[in-house]
Design an enzyme around this catalytic site. Structure first.
Site, PDB file in Angstrom:
ATOM      1  N   ILE A  15     -34.787  -6.309 -13.428  1.00  0.00           N
ATOM      2  CA  ILE A  15     -35.173  -5.932 -14.781  1.00  0.00           C
ATOM      3  C   ILE A  15     -36.375  -6.753 -15.236  1.00  0.00           C
ATOM      4  CG2 ILE A  15     -32.828  -5.237 -15.390  1.00  0.00           C
ATOM      5  CD1 ILE A  15     -32.542  -7.877 -16.923  1.00  0.00           C
TER       6      ILE A  15
ATOM      7  N   GLY B  12     -36.962 -10.376 -20.700  1.00  0.00           N
ATOM      8  CA  GLY B  12     -36.940 -10.079 -22.129  1.00  0.00           C
ATOM      9  C   GLY B  12     -38.159 -10.621 -22.848  1.00  0.00           C
TER      10      GLY B  12
END
Length: 295
Positions: free
Chosen positions: A215, A218
């Site tokens: 991923i 963030g």
């Protein structure tokens, strides 16, 4: 227990020297999509974009504060503080705030970060570690950073739950919308600014954390969204940003598109409320409770 809240919050603040130079700024800007030409009507050589990618015109996106010093500022002493011993595969960034005391310089030789664990909250099945870092140089304070680190499986120790603030998305249509495609190699480029967590590069490690592929960081989404707000709503002027806060509500996968929606002066002048969603997954939330305060 891997987390000892009393030990963590009572530890002496840690002082860490931070240094950076234009090369670090340029690398960070590339890591959050500067110069890619994606999602923009003009090319990478446009004068507005060169302010992020050419050292002779360089200004500093305020979210650089989260990686200043090669990642030391982002970590803030939280995961290496006394009383903290956690598995990286269980760690997710929960929220982030950066408050600017003045525009960030393109070079620092003697900045100092003073950081501490401000709180550890018990969310039942998880713990939230709140860290605060104050950074100053010879000319005075530069920024204050507050990070919320979500650690799965480390709750249930009987501590305080902490408070939760949620912002309702305005009912009116957004004043501005910007789409930002995420390159397939964006996480690989961003991690060179100091966040080496293999969750963002190694498929096997990502699988241990419950994801079918790596991923995006963030804080990479955090930087991409702030750049979209600065470029779209603030005339490209990074010095207008006073603070930037968000809650990380969901993941982004490299190759997806971030849709950034902005509501000006909500609920007061000098305040932009923002949401970011993943277009390809039916606008799945990525950043929520997001506010940019500006001059």
């Amino acid at each position: 227990m891997p987390i000892d809240p009393a030990k963590a919050t009572s530890a002496e603040p840690r002082r860490t020297p931070l240094t950076w130079n234009p090369k670090d700024i340029l690398l960070y800007h590339l890591g959050v999509g500067a110069g890619s030409g994606q999602g923009r009507a003009h090319p990478a050589t446009d004068p507005d974009e060169l302010r992020y990618t050419l050292e002779s015109r360089l200004h500093v996106l305020p979210s650089f504060a989260t990686v200043a010093g090669g990642g030391m500022a982002a970590e803030g002493g939280g995961l290496s503080a006394p009383g903290i011993d956690v598995d990286l595969s269980a760690v997710l960034h929960g929220g982030q705030t950066v408050t600017l005391h003045r525009p960030l310089p393109v070079r620092a030789e003697a900045a100092v970060q003073t950081s501490r664990v401000a709180a550890v909250y018990d969310k039942g099945k998880a713990a939230v570690i709140v860290t605060r870092a104050d950074v100053a140089d010879a000319d005075g304070p530069l920024w204050t950073s507050v990070s919320e680190i979500f650690v799965k499986g480390e709750g249930g120790f009987g501590g305080e739950r902490g408070t939760t603030t949620r912002l309702e998305v305005p009912a009116a249509a957004p004043d501005l919308t910007a789409d930002r495609p995420i390159r397939e190699d964006q996480a690989l480029l961003y991690r060179l600014s100091g966040d080496w967590n293999p969750l963002h590069a190694d498929p096997e490690f990502a699988a241990l954390a419950g994801f079918d592929r790596p991923i995006l960081h963030g804080l990479c989404s955090y930087g991409i969204v702030l750049k979209a707000v600065v470029d779209t709503a603030l005339g490209g002027d990074v010095t207008r940003v006073r603070s930037y806060t968000t809650r990380f509500a969901g993941v982004v996968f490299p190759g997806e598109t971030l849709r950034v929606r902005m509501w000006r002066d909500t609920p007061a002048p000098g305040r932009i409320q923002v949401t970011a969603t993943a277009v390809e997954r039916d606008d799945a939330p990525v950043l929520t409770d997001t506010v940019v305060e500006h001059s």
